[in-house]
Design a protein around this motif. Structure first.
Motif, short mmCIF file in Angstrom:
data_model
loop_
_atom_site.label_atom_id
_atom_site.label_comp_id
_atom_site.label_asym_id
_atom_site.label_seq_id
_atom_site.Cartn_x
_atom_site.Cartn_y
_atom_site.Cartn_z
N ASP A 160 34.22 51.39 26.42
CA ASP A 160 35.32 52.35 26.39
C ASP A 160 36.32 51.89 25.34
OD1 ASP A 160 36.09 54.76 28.39
OD2 ASP A 160 37.92 53.86 27.58
N ILE A 161 37.22 52.79 24.94
CA ILE A 161 38.26 52.43 23.98
C ILE A 161 39.52 51.91 24.67
CG2 ILE A 161 37.48 53.88 22.07
CD1 ILE A 161 39.33 56.05 23.03
N SER A 162 39.58 52.00 26.00
CA SER A 162 40.72 51.47 26.75
C SER A 162 40.24 50.38 27.71
CB SER A 162 41.41 52.57 27.56
OG SER A 162 42.22 53.39 26.76
N PRO A 163 40.88 49.21 27.70
CA PRO A 163 40.49 48.12 28.61
C PRO A 163 41.16 48.28 29.97
CG PRO A 163 42.19 47.35 27.13
CD PRO A 163 41.91 48.76 26.73
N ILE A 164 40.78 49.32 30.69
CA ILE A 164 41.43 49.65 31.96
C ILE A 164 40.54 49.32 33.15
CG2 ILE A 164 42.93 51.43 31.00
CD1 ILE A 164 40.87 53.51 31.90
N GLN A 165 39.40 48.67 32.90
CA GLN A 165 38.46 48.39 33.97
C GLN A 165 38.92 47.19 34.80
OE1 GLN A 165 37.46 48.29 30.56
NE2 GLN A 165 37.29 50.52 30.61
N PRO A 166 38.51 47.11 36.04
CA PRO A 166 38.93 45.98 36.89
C PRO A 166 38.24 44.68 36.45
CG PRO A 166 37.32 47.33 38.03
CD PRO A 166 37.67 48.07 36.77
N SER A 167 38.84 43.56 36.83
CA SER A 167 38.24 42.27 36.49
C SER A 167 37.23 41.81 37.54
CB SER A 167 39.34 41.21 36.33
OG SER A 167 40.14 41.15 37.50
N TRP A 168 37.40 42.29 38.78
CA TRP A 168 36.45 41.93 39.84
C TRP A 168 35.34 42.96 39.87
CZ3 TRP A 168 36.63 37.43 42.53
CH2 TRP A 168 37.82 36.70 42.46
#
Length: 372
Positions: A160-168
């Motif tokens: 994706d172009i936005s790093p909005i995903q969770p880390s867990w």
């Protein structure tokens, strides 16, 4: 495996090789593309009081290589009309915000998409021992997370172009920053399955997009695309030219023309055309209107069928979570201010909650195989 079967009765969806006779996309009479002025909706807002009814059911109690590591430049989001959007990255252009309010709406839509597919994440006939999967335009990562949980032996990559995903996340899942409209950095013939969803309005060339998917897909592997029409319609005449509900699609159709990135992916059958042009075979299509109790995707709790009523309520909750977030970027491109968009959205909410309208929109899935 149950996930290998298309939902509903035997797919009225076109199934077979690319040379088979195509089934035309579900179509409806095309409304005028002319937007009403912002002043029109301000006057409507003054003239029409909020109408609540027993059908106000969906929101109450029932309710170059662009791949890079995350850096400060990627996290430097643009702020437009008080909402944050992805940072400037070449030609990347996605039209929804990436803030928490909108991300929650997108996660609700994921649940709706899954319900529409009868609790499936995909329609392609994937093998249980699938090895490598690519999720293009992963957004919040919710589809990739669910897929990685379902297939713990698969290596899943979401871009994706936005790093909005969770880390867990599951240990077999990783996220990368990537602009799918630029040349992909992945090796040729490297994925068993390439999944794309809700990219309308962000892709300038669907032919080039599926050329990239074809290149990275292994021989015998599958690609699958799920998209929706921007139009909100009705079969019974309740959604008329003068309604805010009808106006919704015009923002995206006209805004897409202005931005050079079409929203009419389903309406113009761009998925199937691009898949075939790229060289995929065994091309299949599925239309929600044809496969689920002969109804399209409803907006609101108006259907009598309980399953469709549940789906419609989730669609309404997702939309009412952030209608401004969906329409603000394209409306701004057409010269609307944030306050004018807010006035329009007030009327849109009133109409959806009134129970007087029976709106729906169309979904289309296309899946196809790279020749072995």
């Amino acid at each position: 495996m149950a996930d290998n079967q298309a939902p509903g009765k035997t797919p009225e969806a076109t199934t077979g090789s690319a040379s088979a006779s195509p089934t035309p996309a579900a179509t409806a009479p095309q409304p005028s593309s002319t937007l009403h002025s912002a002043q029109h909706w301000a006057q409507v807002e003054q003239d029409l009081p909020l109408h609540n009814s027993d059908n106000d059911s969906a929101v109450g109690d029932d309710n170059a290589s662009s791949t890079a590591s995350i850096s400060s430049s990627i996290l430097n989001y643009r702020t437009i009309n008080g909402r944050t959007y992805h940072s400037e990255r070449g030609n990347a252009q996605y039209w929804t915000p990436n803030d928490d309010k909108h991300n929650e709406s997108m996660d609700i839509y994921h649940h709706f998409f899954t319900l529409a597919l009868e609790n499936k994440l995909f329609l392609a006939p994937l093998k249980d021992d699938i090895k490598k999967v690519l999720d293009v335009g992963t957004g919040t990562g919710i589809w990739a997370i669910d897929f990685a949980d379902k297939f713990p032996g698969a290596e899943v990559t979401g871009t994706d172009i936005s790093p909005i995903q969770p880390s867990w996340v599951p240990p077999n899942l990783k996220f990368e920053i990537d602009d799918c409209t630029q040349p992909w950095s992945f090796e040729d013939n490297s994925f068993d399955y390439v999944h794309l969803r809700f990219l309308l309005g962000s892709v300038d060339s669907w032919d080039e997009l599926f050329e990239q998917a074809y290149r990275v897909c292994k021989p015998g592997g599958w690609v699958e695309s799920l998209e929706s029409s921007p139009r909100i319609e009705s079969d019974d005449g309740t959604v008329t030219e003068e309604t805010a509900i009808n106006e919704w699609g015009k923002f995206f159709i006209e805004g897409g023309k202005k931005l050079g990135r079409p929203f009419t992916v389903v309406d113009d059958d761009l998925q199937k055309k691009a898949v075939e042009k790229a060289g995929f075979t065994n091309v299949n299509t599925w239309d929600f209107k044809e496969c689920i109790t002969c109804l399209p995707a409803p907006l609101g709790g108006w259907p009598k069928d309980q399953r469709m009523k549940e789906i419609g309520r989730f669609v309404q909750v997702a939309l009412e979570q952030d209608p401004e977030g969906y329409v603000l970027y394209v409306a701004s491109a057409l010269g609307w201010t944030k306050s004018e968009v807010s006035v329009y959205c007030v009327q849109l909410r009133k109409e959806i909650r009134s129970g007087k309208y029976h709106p729906f929109y169309r979904l289309r899935a296309v899946w196809a195989q790279k020749p072995e």
